[in-house]
Design a protein around this motif. Sequence first.
Motif, PDB file in Angstrom:
ATOM      1  N   VAL A   1       0.828  -1.206   0.000  1.00 44.75           N
ATOM      2  CA  VAL A   1       0.000   0.000   0.000  1.00 44.75           C
ATOM      3  C   VAL A   1       0.864   1.258   0.000  1.00 44.75           C
ATOM      4  N   GLY A   2       1.907   1.287   0.838  1.00 51.22           N
ATOM      5  CA  GLY A   2       2.767   2.459   0.894  1.00 51.22           C
ATOM      6  C   GLY A   2       3.512   2.704  -0.402  1.00 51.22           C
TER       7      GLY A   2
ATOM      8  N   VAL B   1       2.516   1.914  -3.516  1.00 50.40           N
ATOM      9  CA  VAL B   1       1.588   2.446  -4.515  1.00 50.40           C
ATOM     10  C   VAL B   1       1.231   3.893  -4.203  1.00 50.40           C
ATOM     11  N   GLU B   2       0.891   4.168  -2.946  1.00 47.63           N
ATOM     12  CA  GLU B   2       0.466   5.516  -2.578  1.00 47.63           C
ATOM     13  C   GLU B   2       1.568   6.542  -2.791  1.00 47.63           C
ATOM     14  N   ASN B   3       2.759   6.261  -2.301  1.00 47.18           N
ATOM     15  CA  ASN B   3       3.834   7.253  -2.396  1.00 47.18           C
ATOM     16  C   ASN B   3       4.329   7.420  -3.826  1.00 47.18           C
ATOM     17  N   LEU B   4       4.319   6.360  -4.617  1.00 46.10           N
ATOM     18  CA  LEU B   4       4.670   6.514  -6.031  1.00 46.10           C
ATOM     19  C   LEU B   4       3.652   7.395  -6.744  1.00 46.10           C
ATOM     20  N   LEU B   5       2.372   7.226  -6.441  1.00 45.26           N
ATOM     21  CA  LEU B   5       1.349   8.085  -7.037  1.00 45.26           C
ATOM     22  C   LEU B   5       1.539   9.539  -6.616  1.00 45.26           C
ATOM     23  N   VAL B   6       1.815   9.756  -5.336  1.00 49.04           N
ATOM     24  CA  VAL B   6       2.012  11.127  -4.849  1.00 49.04           C
ATOM     25  C   VAL B   6       3.220  11.772  -5.529  1.00 49.04           C
ATOM     26  N   ILE B   7       4.315  11.037  -5.620  1.00 50.12           N
ATOM     27  CA  ILE B   7       5.509  11.581  -6.263  1.00 50.12           C
ATOM     28  C   ILE B   7       5.250  11.864  -7.733  1.00 50.12           C
ATOM     29  N   TRP B   8       4.593  10.933  -8.405  1.00 44.23           N
ATOM     30  CA  TRP B   8       4.317  11.095  -9.843  1.00 44.23           C
ATOM     31  C   TRP B   8       3.440  12.309 -10.104  1.00 44.23           C
ATOM     32  N   VAL B   9       2.340  12.449  -9.367  1.00 44.40           N
ATOM     33  CA  VAL B   9       1.409  13.548  -9.606  1.00 44.40           C
ATOM     34  C   VAL B   9       2.043  14.888  -9.250  1.00 44.40           C
ATOM     35  N   ASN B  10       2.709  14.965  -8.090  1.00 43.90           N
ATOM     36  CA  ASN B  10       3.304  16.239  -7.680  1.00 43.90           C
ATOM     37  C   ASN B  10       4.488  16.627  -8.553  1.00 43.90           C
ATOM     38  N   TRP B  11       5.238  15.637  -9.035  1.00 40.55           N
ATOM     39  CA  TRP B  11       6.353  15.947  -9.929  1.00 40.55           C
ATOM     40  C   TRP B  11       5.842  16.379 -11.296  1.00 40.55           C
ATOM     41  N   ARG B  12       4.823  15.689 -11.798  1.00 38.35           N
ATOM     42  CA  ARG B  12       4.273  16.005 -13.122  1.00 38.35           C
ATOM     43  C   ARG B  12       3.557  17.348 -13.113  1.00 38.35           C
ATOM     44  N   CYS B  13       2.861  17.649 -12.029  1.00 39.67           N
ATOM     45  CA  CYS B  13       2.082  18.883 -11.927  1.00 39.67           C
ATOM     46  C   CYS B  13       2.717  19.820 -10.918  1.00 39.67           C
TER      47      CYS B  13
ATOM     48  N   ASN C   1       8.792  15.991  -1.084  1.00 42.86           N
ATOM     49  CA  ASN C   1       9.965  15.460  -0.383  1.00 42.86           C
ATOM     50  C   ASN C   1       9.570  14.484   0.726  1.00 42.86           C
ATOM     51  N   MET C   2       8.454  14.744   1.401  1.00 40.26           N
ATOM     52  CA  MET C   2       7.987  13.814   2.432  1.00 40.26           C
ATOM     53  C   MET C   2       7.593  12.482   1.807  1.00 40.26           C
ATOM     54  N   ALA C   3       6.986  12.516   0.629  1.00 40.34           N
ATOM     55  CA  ALA C   3       6.631  11.273  -0.056  1.00 40.34           C
ATOM     56  C   ALA C   3       7.876  10.507  -0.485  1.00 40.34           C
ATOM     57  N   ILE C   4       8.918  11.217  -0.903  1.00 44.18           N
ATOM     58  CA  ILE C   4      10.182  10.548  -1.270  1.00 44.18           C
ATOM     59  C   ILE C   4      10.787   9.869  -0.042  1.00 44.18           C
ATOM     60  N   ALA C   5      10.755  10.556   1.103  1.00 47.04           N
ATOM     61  CA  ALA C   5      11.285   9.962   2.338  1.00 47.04           C
ATOM     62  C   ALA C   5      10.469   8.740   2.759  1.00 47.04           C
ATOM     63  N   ASP C   6       9.153   8.843   2.691  1.00 42.48           N
ATOM     64  CA  ASP C   6       8.305   7.700   3.048  1.00 42.48           C
ATOM     65  C   ASP C   6       8.535   6.536   2.095  1.00 42.48           C
ATOM     66  N   LEU C   7       8.763   6.835   0.828  1.00 38.02           N
ATOM     67  CA  LEU C   7       9.066   5.771  -0.130  1.00 38.02           C
ATOM     68  C   LEU C   7      10.377   5.080   0.225  1.00 38.02           C
ATOM     69  N   GLY C   8      11.373   5.849   0.680  1.00 43.21           N
ATOM     70  CA  GLY C   8      12.630   5.243   1.107  1.00 43.21           C
ATOM     71  C   GLY C   8      12.438   4.285   2.269  1.00 43.21           C
ATOM     72  N   ILE C   9      11.561   4.645   3.212  1.00 42.99           N
ATOM     73  CA  ILE C   9      11.265   3.743   4.330  1.00 42.99           C
ATOM     74  C   ILE C   9      10.599   2.472   3.823  1.00 42.99           C
TER      75      ILE C   9
ATOM     76  N   SER D   1       4.777   1.630  13.764  1.00 43.13           N
ATOM     77  CA  SER D   1       5.199   3.022  13.571  1.00 43.13           C
ATOM     78  C   SER D   1       5.348   3.369  12.098  1.00 43.13           C
ATOM     79  N   MET D   2       5.575   2.366  11.253  1.00 47.66           N
ATOM     80  CA  MET D   2       5.737   2.625   9.822  1.00 47.66           C
ATOM     81  C   MET D   2       4.417   2.866   9.104  1.00 47.66           C
ATOM     82  N   LEU D   3       3.304   2.796   9.831  1.00 48.75           N
ATOM     83  CA  LEU D   3       2.013   3.097   9.219  1.00 48.75           C
ATOM     84  C   LEU D   3       1.934   4.531   8.718  1.00 48.75           C
ATOM     85  N   HIS D   4       2.804   5.414   9.233  1.00 40.95           N
ATOM     86  CA  HIS D   4       2.761   6.790   8.743  1.00 40.95           C
ATOM     87  C   HIS D   4       3.079   6.866   7.256  1.00 40.95           C
ATOM     88  N   CYS D   5       3.808   5.877   6.726  1.00 35.81           N
ATOM     89  CA  CYS D   5       4.087   5.850   5.290  1.00 35.81           C
ATOM     90  C   CYS D   5       2.832   5.589   4.471  1.00 35.81           C
ATOM     91  N   VAL D   6       1.819   4.990   5.102  1.00 35.73           N
ATOM     92  CA  VAL D   6       0.542   4.737   4.440  1.00 35.73           C
ATOM     93  C   VAL D   6      -0.449   5.863   4.705  1.00 35.73           C
TER      94      VAL D   6
END
Length: 399
Positions: free
Chosen positions: A66-67, A69-81, A94-102, A309-314
């Motif tokens: 889930v994390g 898919v969600e963070n890739l979508l956030v990065i894609w949309v915010n980077w594209r737009c 940047n927060m989505a990139i960090a969460d994706l790293g986790i 604690s890693m639920l914050h990535c979701v």
Amino acid sequence: MSVTVSMESGPSKEVTAGSAGDIGEIHNWTELLYFFNHTMPECHTELNESTKRVALFVLYLAIFVVGLVENLLVIWVNWRCSGQAGLLGLYILNMAIADLGIVLCLPVWMLEVTLDYTWLWGSFACRFTHYFYFANMYSSIFFLVCLSIDRYVTLTHASPSWQRYQHRVRRAVCAVVWVLSAIIPLPEVVHIQLLEGSEPMCLFLAPFETYSTWALVVTLSTTILGFLLPFPLIAVFNMLTVCRLRQAGWPEGRRNCLLVCAYIAVFVICWLPYHVTLLLLTLHGTQISLHCYLVHLLYFFYDIIDCFSMLHCVLNPILYNFLSPSFRSRLLSAVVHYLPKVQAGAGRRASSSSSTQHSIIITKEGTQPTAAGPYHHSSLNFQAPKTSPISAPQSLIAS
């Protein structure tokens, strides 16, 4: 003498020892672990390790899928737009990139849990994986703090000078956050080592003589920088933002208040149990003495609390992106842009067959033809306000 040992999976595996002078004849960590296993007080707790490993694997897998898919979508949309992402889109990106790293660290923890905490990837991966996790963990928390502060500053400082330099300031703040997040984990990572043996383990192994001091320093720094400092800033500035929006008479004040409460609650729920458990386990045996059953429960559930604690990535992508109408509009626009063009071509052929009727309608209404396409709609072209930021508080609450 009270001596405990923790063999947790995840990024914070530690061995906690007490009364080092009582075991001066022990010369290496292998002998120390053997000593721990044969001097632990007997607490007959009915805790099933196999069930815990299965539950951990399922939790890690769910958060990873889930994390990711969600963070890739956030990065894609915010980077594209990026031009339509709102005033605070840079922090969210940047927060989505960090969460994706986790999230990308989770497959390693999943395999480690499945192998009963045996580390099979060598010494370098042992240190780098933990360093990569901690750097992204601090980055995610720090960007959340910056987002909370900058949202309030943007609402209260609408001067032309701030509007002129705000994007430059945000880029500089993001760079500073990444640098700090890369430096802070170093004192802990340098003491993470691969304990060789028939079943190698990746553990926090500071020098034996100063182990208790190192463990306490690392734990306190993690708790202070990861929770005690960020939480008041996040809570205070989010509440100030809600008060400011209410003073401005924004009609959706109740919704904004609920969102802010959700921001604060998610941060507390994800991180408070982790830091309390970590602090208790570190202090036990050196600073405080806990009951035997409590110690066993803390050691048993530490892995689950760490995973929780890693639920914050979701939850972060949902709170700060998917609940935002502007983000949903940009996501829909991005998806429609990549739909197969065959349907669009069929629609143009159908429209050409009734060109006479369309001409009558255009003449009757007295308007000009507009470009075809399902994504040319005013709600899909959200732009950050160029004037006073108080005119669009919705983009500041969930942009």
